[in-house]
Design an enzyme around this catalytic site. Sequence first.
Site, short mmCIF file in Angstrom:
data_model
loop_
_atom_site.label_atom_id
_atom_site.label_comp_id
_atom_site.label_asym_id
_atom_site.label_seq_id
_atom_site.Cartn_x
_atom_site.Cartn_y
_atom_site.Cartn_z
CB SER A 211 -29.43 26.03 6.37
OG SER A 211 -30.12 25.10 7.20
CE1 TYR B 272 -30.90 27.87 3.98
CE2 TYR B 272 -29.18 26.99 2.56
CZ TYR B 272 -30.40 26.85 3.18
OH TYR B 272 -31.13 25.70 3.02
#
EC number: 4.1.1.11
Length: 126
Positions: free
Chosen positions: A25, A58
């Site tokens: 991430s 993400y």
Amino acid sequence: MIRTMLQGKLHRVKVTQADLHYEGSCAIDQDFLEAAGILEYEAIDIYNVDNGQRFSTYAIAAERGSRIISVNGAAARCACVGDKLIICSYVQMSDADARLHHPKVAYFEGENQLQRKAKAVPVQVA
């Protein structure tokens, strides 16, 4: 017809941390996420201005007000502390909606100081 449009953009944020061993991430200051309308766990594309790398991951929330931009996991090989990034999220919508759509763009300078927000990317001139 469905079009994929720019939804939110963090322009020229600086990497504050790169953690290869975190599970993945990109951690982003919650204030920055809100400025660009990016949700936690939303897919993002990252463009590294310093080395030309382009990658997807993400978003996760970092502490509000911390100015953190932490590239984590395998993506940490694509960015170093101090690199300037452009972080974008996209949305799919009908052609009719796309023609009325305005992205949320947040511009940064220095040590991740938000300079201004806009609802468009300026027209490029010669």
